[in-house]
Scaffold this active site. Structure first.
Site, PDB file in Angstrom:
ATOM      1  N   TYR A 173      70.031  57.352  52.198  1.00 31.32           N
ATOM      2  CA  TYR A 173      71.021  57.450  53.159  1.00 31.32           C
ATOM      3  C   TYR A 173      72.254  57.736  52.825  1.00 31.32           C
ATOM      4  O   TYR A 173      73.182  58.125  53.497  1.00 31.32           O
ATOM      5  CB  TYR A 173      70.487  56.079  54.248  1.00 31.32           C
ATOM      6  CG  TYR A 173      69.416  56.266  55.035  1.00 31.32           C
ATOM      7  CD1 TYR A 173      68.136  56.890  55.045  1.00 31.32           C
ATOM      8  CD2 TYR A 173      69.327  55.105  55.754  1.00 31.32           C
ATOM      9  CE1 TYR A 173      67.038  56.794  55.524  1.00 31.32           C
ATOM     10  CE2 TYR A 173      68.106  54.890  56.298  1.00 31.32           C
ATOM     11  CZ  TYR A 173      66.983  55.736  56.263  1.00 31.32           C
ATOM     12  OH  TYR A 173      65.944  55.486  56.786  1.00 31.32           O
TER      13      TYR A 173
ATOM     14  N   LYS B 118      65.105  50.749  51.058  1.00 38.10           N
ATOM     15  CA  LYS B 118      63.943  51.530  50.644  1.00 38.10           C
ATOM     16  C   LYS B 118      63.923  52.258  49.266  1.00 38.10           C
ATOM     17  O   LYS B 118      65.164  52.809  48.854  1.00 38.10           O
ATOM     18  CB  LYS B 118      63.358  52.621  51.702  1.00 38.10           C
ATOM     19  CG  LYS B 118      63.735  52.127  53.210  1.00 38.10           C
ATOM     20  CD  LYS B 118      63.149  53.260  54.000  1.00 38.10           C
ATOM     21  CE  LYS B 118      63.509  52.510  55.481  1.00 38.10           C
ATOM     22  NZ  LYS B 118      64.805  52.701  55.984  1.00 38.10           N
TER      23      LYS B 118
ATOM     24  N   ASP C 151      68.538  47.983  58.926  1.00 40.93           N
ATOM     25  CA  ASP C 151      67.592  48.686  58.253  1.00 40.93           C
ATOM     26  C   ASP C 151      68.384  49.907  57.574  1.00 40.93           C
ATOM     27  O   ASP C 151      69.059  50.582  58.384  1.00 40.93           O
ATOM     28  CB  ASP C 151      66.439  49.291  58.949  1.00 40.93           C
ATOM     29  CG  ASP C 151      65.492  50.358  58.188  1.00 40.93           C
ATOM     30  OD1 ASP C 151      64.533  49.739  57.885  1.00 40.93           O
ATOM     31  OD2 ASP C 151      65.766  51.348  58.122  1.00 40.93           O
TER      32      ASP C 151
ATOM     33  N   HIS D  85      59.725  54.188  50.477  1.00 41.19           N
ATOM     34  CA  HIS D  85      60.203  55.028  51.540  1.00 41.19           C
ATOM     35  C   HIS D  85      59.130  56.075  51.657  1.00 41.19           C
ATOM     36  O   HIS D  85      58.963  56.302  53.078  1.00 41.19           O
ATOM     37  CB  HIS D  85      61.550  55.790  50.871  1.00 41.19           C
ATOM     38  CG  HIS D  85      62.355  56.250  52.224  1.00 41.19           C
ATOM     39  ND1 HIS D  85      63.737  56.354  52.193  1.00 41.19           N
ATOM     40  CD2 HIS D  85      62.006  56.536  53.403  1.00 41.19           C
ATOM     41  CE1 HIS D  85      64.226  56.705  53.263  1.00 41.19           C
ATOM     42  NE2 HIS D  85      63.257  56.942  53.983  1.00 41.19           N
TER      43      HIS D  85
END
Length: 303
Positions: free
Chosen positions: A51, A76, A46, A109
């Site tokens: 990120y 996401k 994931d 997200h």
């Protein structure tokens, strides 16, 4: 035993119940973490555009040599790409970063839209987050088209409360396969879990161990059960999450922890019940809530 448990999502796609989370994993560390996880038997990874580690995650996936069809990869859609005409482009950027032709699961997200910007956190002149009026219903409708294109097998959401999920379910053509939310004994969210189960939306628990130095790992009950099973507190918390019917995506960049987390134990009914009882007395300790910074009460708002 290692966790090879699988979940059948509402669209018929199969998701491994145990995955590796990569939030707050630095680029160099995340490469080693993903490679270690895949070599240890993980098949579910994931990540997310925001990120800023999709490229390293993708390189580790490639270097693992594991056939693509054996893997389940989630990323996401970020808040600055909620306008319908930006959704597909955002997915294509993530696919390029990950060196993949398709995703297994693409999640919205947050149910919060930012104004389109090269910055992930666009600001107004007075320094506040520049919010956008795009409804998550319209964003999700654009995501639905990605399934037909074959660029993702499943779609879903993350950080949705009951009201917003209910609103989406009333408008969507493809029900979300997953709602990924923070969930651990200090935030067990039984009402949300029950609502998702009733509507056949699978729950994935992120931060299932609390945070790295989480007090939940030091709970006497957790330590007692761990000692009985000759297990780590993390293994106890992950077993609880899995036995609630959720999938879990613990984050770690420590190879030994990545490997030990995957060694799943089985709680007996009494142990499970005692952990459920613990959750009732410890509610509301949310670790992740950007509401004050974004100017939206994400978890209580009817967006």
């Amino acid at each position: 035993m290692s966790s090879g448990a699988k979940i059948t999502l509402n669209d018929g796609n199969i998701m491994p119940a145990f995955g590796l989370g990569t939030w707050q994993s630095k680029p160099k560390e995340v490469y080693t973490a993903v490679l270690t996880a895949l070599q240890a038997g993980y098949r579910h990874i994931d990540t997310a555009f925001v990120y800023r580690n999709e490229k390293e995650v993708g390189q580790a996936i490639k270097d693992s040599g594991i056939p693509r069809q054996e893997l389940f990869i989630t990323t996401k859609l970020w808040n600055n790409s909620h306008r319908p005409d930006l959704v597909e482009k955002a997915l294509e950027v993530s696919l390029a970063n990950l060196q993949l032709e398709y995703l297994d699961l693409y999640l919205m997200h947050w149910p919060v839209a930012f104004q389109p910007s090269k910055s992930n956190f666009p600001k107004t002149e007075d320094g506040k987050i520049a919010l956008d009026s795009t409804s998550f219903v319209d964003t999700y409708a654009a995501m639905e088209k990605l399934v037909a294109s074959g660029k993702t097998k499943s779609i879903g959401v993350s950080n949705f409360n009951i009201y917003n999920l209910d609103k989406l379910l009333k408008h969507c053509k493809i029900p979300p396969a997953v709602n990924q939310v923070e969930m651990h004994p200090y935030l067990s969210q039984p009402d949300l879990a029950a609502f998702c189960q009733k509507n056949n939306v699978h729950v994935t628990a992120y931060s299932p161990l609390g945070s790295t130095d989480s007090p939940v790992m030091q709970e006497p009950l957790v330590l007692e059960i761990a000692k009985k099973h000759n297990a780590t507190p993390a293994q106890v918390l992950l077993a609880w999450g899995l036995q609630r019917g959720c999938s879990v995506i613990p984050k770690s960049v420590t190879p030994s922890r990545i490997i030990s987390n995957f060694q799943v134990i089985q709680l007996d009914q009494k142990e499970f019940a005692s952990l459920e009882e613990l959750t009732k007395n410890k509610q509301g300790k949310r670790l992740l809530d950007p509401s004050p910074f974004w100017g939206v009460d994400i978890y209580k708002s009817k967006l």
